[in-house]
Enzyme design. Structure first.
Site, PDB file in Angstrom:
ATOM      1  N   GLY A  39       1.084  -1.051  -0.206  1.00 59.89           N
ATOM      2  CA  GLY A  39       0.186  -0.093   0.167  1.00 59.89           C
ATOM      3  C   GLY A  39       0.395   1.125  -0.045  1.00 59.89           C
ATOM      4  O   GLY A  39       0.204   2.369  -0.374  1.00 59.89           O
ATOM      5  N   GLU A  40       1.890   1.361   0.145  1.00 63.43           N
ATOM      6  CA  GLU A  40       3.040   2.253   0.318  1.00 63.43           C
ATOM      7  C   GLU A  40       2.856   2.642  -0.960  1.00 63.43           C
ATOM      8  O   GLU A  40       2.913   2.415  -2.873  1.00 63.43           O
ATOM      9  CB  GLU A  40       4.533   2.499   0.554  1.00 63.43           C
ATOM     10  CG  GLU A  40       4.770   1.555   2.089  1.00 63.43           C
ATOM     11  CD  GLU A  40       5.959   1.249   2.143  1.00 63.43           C
ATOM     12  OE1 GLU A  40       7.129   1.636   1.592  1.00 63.43           O
ATOM     13  OE2 GLU A  40       6.241   1.015   3.386  1.00 63.43           O
ATOM     14  N   ARG A  97     -11.759  22.427   9.268  1.00 60.30           N
ATOM     15  CA  ARG A  97     -12.575  22.334  10.310  1.00 60.30           C
ATOM     16  C   ARG A  97     -11.708  22.333  11.251  1.00 60.30           C
ATOM     17  O   ARG A  97     -12.290  22.439  12.135  1.00 60.30           O
ATOM     18  CB  ARG A  97     -13.309  21.413  10.152  1.00 60.30           C
ATOM     19  CG  ARG A  97     -14.529  22.030   8.595  1.00 60.30           C
ATOM     20  CD  ARG A  97     -15.364  21.131   8.130  1.00 60.30           C
ATOM     21  NE  ARG A  97     -15.059  20.014   7.697  1.00 60.30           N
ATOM     22  CZ  ARG A  97     -15.819  18.855   6.694  1.00 60.30           C
ATOM     23  NH1 ARG A  97     -18.003  18.395   7.104  1.00 60.30           N
ATOM     24  NH2 ARG A  97     -15.108  18.086   6.533  1.00 60.30           N
ATOM     25  N   ASP A 173     -25.355  30.284   8.165  1.00 58.89           N
ATOM     26  CA  ASP A 173     -24.819  30.613  10.011  1.00 58.89           C
ATOM     27  C   ASP A 173     -23.534  32.017   9.849  1.00 58.89           C
ATOM     28  O   ASP A 173     -23.700  32.802   8.868  1.00 58.89           O
ATOM     29  CB  ASP A 173     -23.579  29.213  10.215  1.00 58.89           C
ATOM     30  CG  ASP A 173     -22.508  29.127   9.391  1.00 58.89           C
ATOM     31  OD1 ASP A 173     -22.157  30.053   9.164  1.00 58.89           O
ATOM     32  OD2 ASP A 173     -22.505  28.009   9.681  1.00 58.89           O
ATOM     33  N   LYS A 196     -27.930  29.201  13.470  1.00 52.60           N
ATOM     34  CA  LYS A 196     -28.314  27.692  14.433  1.00 52.60           C
ATOM     35  C   LYS A 196     -27.826  27.676  15.264  1.00 52.60           C
ATOM     36  O   LYS A 196     -26.898  28.495  15.544  1.00 52.60           O
ATOM     37  CB  LYS A 196     -27.872  27.104  13.422  1.00 52.60           C
ATOM     38  CG  LYS A 196     -26.673  27.297  12.971  1.00 52.60           C
ATOM     39  CD  LYS A 196     -25.919  26.738  11.578  1.00 52.60           C
ATOM     40  CE  LYS A 196     -24.937  26.763  11.356  1.00 52.60           C
ATOM     41  NZ  LYS A 196     -24.279  25.629   9.912  1.00 52.60           N
ATOM     42  N   ARG A 198     -24.927  24.165  17.398  1.00 49.60           N
ATOM     43  CA  ARG A 198     -24.393  22.814  16.397  1.00 49.60           C
ATOM     44  C   ARG A 198     -24.101  21.975  17.978  1.00 49.60           C
ATOM     45  O   ARG A 198     -23.228  22.286  18.436  1.00 49.60           O
ATOM     46  CB  ARG A 198     -23.165  22.435  15.965  1.00 49.60           C
ATOM     47  CG  ARG A 198     -22.413  21.960  14.895  1.00 49.60           C
ATOM     48  CD  ARG A 198     -21.607  22.298  14.575  1.00 49.60           C
ATOM     49  NE  ARG A 198     -22.151  22.845  13.750  1.00 49.60           N
ATOM     50  CZ  ARG A 198     -21.567  22.350  12.115  1.00 49.60           C
ATOM     51  NH1 ARG A 198     -22.041  21.147  12.447  1.00 49.60           N
ATOM     52  NH2 ARG A 198     -22.330  23.576  11.166  1.00 49.60           N
TER      53      ARG A 198
END
Length: 313
Positions: A39-40, A97, A173, A196, A198
């Site tokens: 997988g490398e 985020r 928002d 709103k 969260r």
């Protein structure tokens, strides 16, 4: 030897790479990208880049970690091949985020990504609509945070019919107000804001509409559609307050989980996203507008030492 412009990319968004190269009028630099049996990632550059200015196109979208590792390996290969400069074009900046400590013992992963890119050898970063603009300050190299609103403005003018008296731009928002205001000013229409809260990650409750939406065409502007639950909660609230038609524009269409089904079943009439993230197929309700001309123009301006910010005036 005169420094040439070279553009290459990883496997995250090969179509966008082709579109950018077509706009800039250069052929993509030849590369070989494969995987070893465990997988490398194995990466080779098929032509000389010594002394040249290289732009690497790679969104760190799903699979985020694989695409990001690919990017780091490409940067390292270019640095060791003596490229004059290595500008990383990340149309979608993964981990954006996670830009602050929301609660105790949280990592600030967006800063870690910035550190890894710089240490790998990037000399500049281009991205589109960063989730948090302060991420630019996480870097000690130049960062160009391009804005997608001119692309949406052209698309909406082309594909939608508006009555200025009956159109409102909606910020889903408080964080999206700045983005929404720019497009509202461009169209010359009023703006509304959704209030709103969260309660937890990927869950949002729309509570109030600040502004007039009754009988209007409401155009919601945001940077990301992920699970689509936040967007649809906002659309339901707009419908409840009398919005006649609802259009959504978002730069990055992540569409994780059941997002596409949720959007298809929602009161949203049409969704526009850019091609910062590649999708093989999308429902009829969703249209993709290309960010390639904007990125291509920015690349040419950087190459010629011209202003990039003028693109958004």
């Amino acid at each position: 030897m005169k420094s040439e412009l070279k553009i290459l990319g990883g496997s995250s968004n090969e179509e966008l790479l082709e579109r950018i190269c077509a706009y800039v009028n250069v052929s993509p630099t030849s590369v070989e990208l494969s995987r070893f049996s465990d997988g490398e990632i194995n990466f080779r550059i098929g032509e000389t880049v010594r002394g040249h200015d290289v732009f690497v196109i790679q969104s760190t979208s799903t699979p985020v970690n694989d695409n990001f590792m690919e990017l780091l390996i490409m940067i390292d290969a270019l640095k060791r091949a003596s490229a004059n400069s290595i500008a990383v074009v990340m149309p979608y900046y993964g981990y954006a985020r996670q830009d602050r400590k929301a609660k105790g013992r949280d990592p600030i992963t967006a800063k870690l990504v910035a550190n890894l890119l710089t240490v790998a050898g990037a000399t500049r970063v281009l991205t589109v609509d960063l989730h948090a603009e302060q991420i630019q300050g996480f870097f000690d190299i130049p960062v160009d945070n391009l804005q997608a609103f001119p692309v949406f403005f052209k698309a909406l003018k082309k594909y939608e019919t508006f009555d200025k008296e009956k159109t409102v731009i909606v910020a889903p928002d408080v964080g999206a107000v700045k983005r929404a205001r720019k497009i509202a000013e461009k169209f010359g229409v009023p703006m509304a804001i959704l209030d709103k809260r969260r309660p937890k990650d990927n869950v949002a409750e729309a509570l109030h509409v600040i502004g007039e939406v009754d009988g209007m065409t409401a155009i919601m502007f945001d940077d990301i559609i992920d699970t689509a639950r936040t967007l649809v909660a906002g659309a339901n609230l707009l419908k409840k307050h009398g919005a006649k038609k609802i259009i959504s524009c978002a730069t990055h269409g992540i569409f994780s989980g059941e997002a596409l089904k949720i959007l298809d079943d929602s009161p949203i009439d049409h969704v526009y996203v850019t091609d910062t993230i590649y999708h093989e197929s999308l429902p009829e309700k969703i249209s993709v507008v290309s960010i390639a001309p904007l990125l291509g123009e920015a690349i040419m301006r950087i190459r010629k030492n011209l202003s990039v910010s003028i693109l958004f005036r």
